[in-house]
Design an enzyme around this catalytic site. Structure first.
Site, PDB file in Angstrom:
ATOM      1  N   CYS A 218      89.582  58.018  71.027  1.00 15.40           N
ATOM      2  CA  CYS A 218      89.734  59.452  71.036  1.00 15.40           C
ATOM      3  C   CYS A 218      89.770  59.807  69.489  1.00 15.40           C
ATOM      4  O   CYS A 218      90.305  58.224  68.576  1.00 15.40           O
ATOM      5  CB  CYS A 218      91.046  60.050  71.245  1.00 15.40           C
ATOM      6  SG  CYS A 218      91.900  60.334  73.262  1.00 15.40           S
TER       7      CYS A 218
ATOM      8  N   GLU B  99      91.673  61.456  67.627  1.00 15.97           N
ATOM      9  CA  GLU B  99      93.305  60.843  66.857  1.00 15.97           C
ATOM     10  C   GLU B  99      93.047  59.863  65.955  1.00 15.97           C
ATOM     11  O   GLU B  99      93.685  59.727  65.447  1.00 15.97           O
ATOM     12  CB  GLU B  99      94.150  62.023  67.838  1.00 15.97           C
ATOM     13  CG  GLU B  99      93.783  63.427  67.559  1.00 15.97           C
ATOM     14  CD  GLU B  99      93.807  63.713  69.244  1.00 15.97           C
ATOM     15  OE1 GLU B  99      93.686  64.245  70.089  1.00 15.97           O
ATOM     16  OE2 GLU B  99      92.633  63.071  69.386  1.00 15.97           O
TER      17      GLU B  99
ATOM     18  N   CYS C  46      96.847  59.370  72.616  1.00 15.92           N
ATOM     19  CA  CYS C  46      96.972  59.654  70.633  1.00 15.92           C
ATOM     20  C   CYS C  46      98.271  59.963  70.801  1.00 15.92           C
ATOM     21  O   CYS C  46      98.907  60.054  69.760  1.00 15.92           O
ATOM     22  CB  CYS C  46      96.463  60.814  70.559  1.00 15.92           C
ATOM     23  SG  CYS C  46      94.313  60.053  70.979  1.00 15.92           S
TER      24      CYS C  46
ATOM     25  N   CYS D  68      95.923  63.870  73.990  1.00 17.79           N
ATOM     26  CA  CYS D  68      96.819  62.864  75.301  1.00 17.79           C
ATOM     27  C   CYS D  68      97.342  62.429  75.247  1.00 17.79           C
ATOM     28  O   CYS D  68      98.226  61.875  73.830  1.00 17.79           O
ATOM     29  CB  CYS D  68      95.076  61.971  75.436  1.00 17.79           C
ATOM     30  SG  CYS D  68      94.673  60.745  74.254  1.00 17.79           S
TER      31      CYS D  68
ATOM     32  N   ASN E  56      86.322  61.726  68.105  1.00 14.41           N
ATOM     33  CA  ASN E  56      85.836  60.436  69.362  1.00 14.41           C
ATOM     34  C   ASN E  56      84.398  59.954  69.767  1.00 14.41           C
ATOM     35  O   ASN E  56      83.525  60.500  69.164  1.00 14.41           O
ATOM     36  CB  ASN E  56      86.052  62.139  70.664  1.00 14.41           C
ATOM     37  CG  ASN E  56      84.783  63.140  71.069  1.00 14.41           C
ATOM     38  OD1 ASN E  56      84.593  63.491  70.050  1.00 14.41           O
ATOM     39  ND2 ASN E  56      84.657  62.807  72.324  1.00 14.41           N
TER      40      ASN E  56
END
Length: 164
Positions: free
Chosen positions: A73, A75, A115, A112, A62
């Site tokens: 993020c 990901e 993502c 989230c 992140n």
């Protein structure tokens, strides 16, 4: 009126040593990715490791910004790096972990919605599921096969991209 149900299947593990060698390595690489987290505001580090079909592992962490919406993020950092450098790569599996000195994280931290949407589009583009491992450093591990199990109502509109 019609009532519909979703059944989601996932595996849980109490310790990283219960995982296969390949999954354990992916979790350890996600842990390595924590070192590059830029999270001076939240102090909440997130790392991910994505394994491509050719065996390469791409890391992401992140990246925060003082203007909070401008951060990204772990990901999406990793997926966008793959998309920009290897647009035809196939994602096989990924592991996600988190760490903070502020409190003990006792459960796996999940992705989230933004993502999940990015992950789902990669999965749709490659026409094969992505295995996701949510790795809690000092706790339980969850393993899910396919993003649709995590985001059953994923936004899909093939006509926008000319996908058939």
């Amino acid at each position: 009126m019609n009532v519909h149900n979703f059944n989601i299947s996932y595996q849980t593990y109490e310790h990283i040593n219960e995982l296969s060698v390949e999954d354990k390595l992916l979790c350890m690489r996600a842990e390595d990715a924590l070192k590059t987290s830029y999270s001076p505001y939240s102090k909440f580090k997130v790392g991910t490791a994505i394994q491509l079909a050719d065996g390469e592992i791409v890391l992401g962490s992140n990246q925060e910004n003082v203007a909070y919406p401008s951060g990204l993020c772990a990901e999406r950092v990793a997926f966008f790096a793959i998309g920009s450098s290897k647009p035809n790569a196939v994602v096989k599996a990924m592991a996600i972990t988190a760490f903070t000195e502020s409190f003990d994280i006792k459960n796996p931290v999940t992705s989230c919605g933004a993502c999940l949407q990015v992950m789902a589009e990669f999965e749709q583009k490659q026409k094969s599921p992505i295995t996701v491992i949510f790795y809690c450093l000092n706790g339980q591990i969850m393993k899910v096969e396919g993003i649709r199990s995590l985001l059953p109502f994923v936004f899909v509109e093939d006509r926008l991209a000319g996908i058939t």
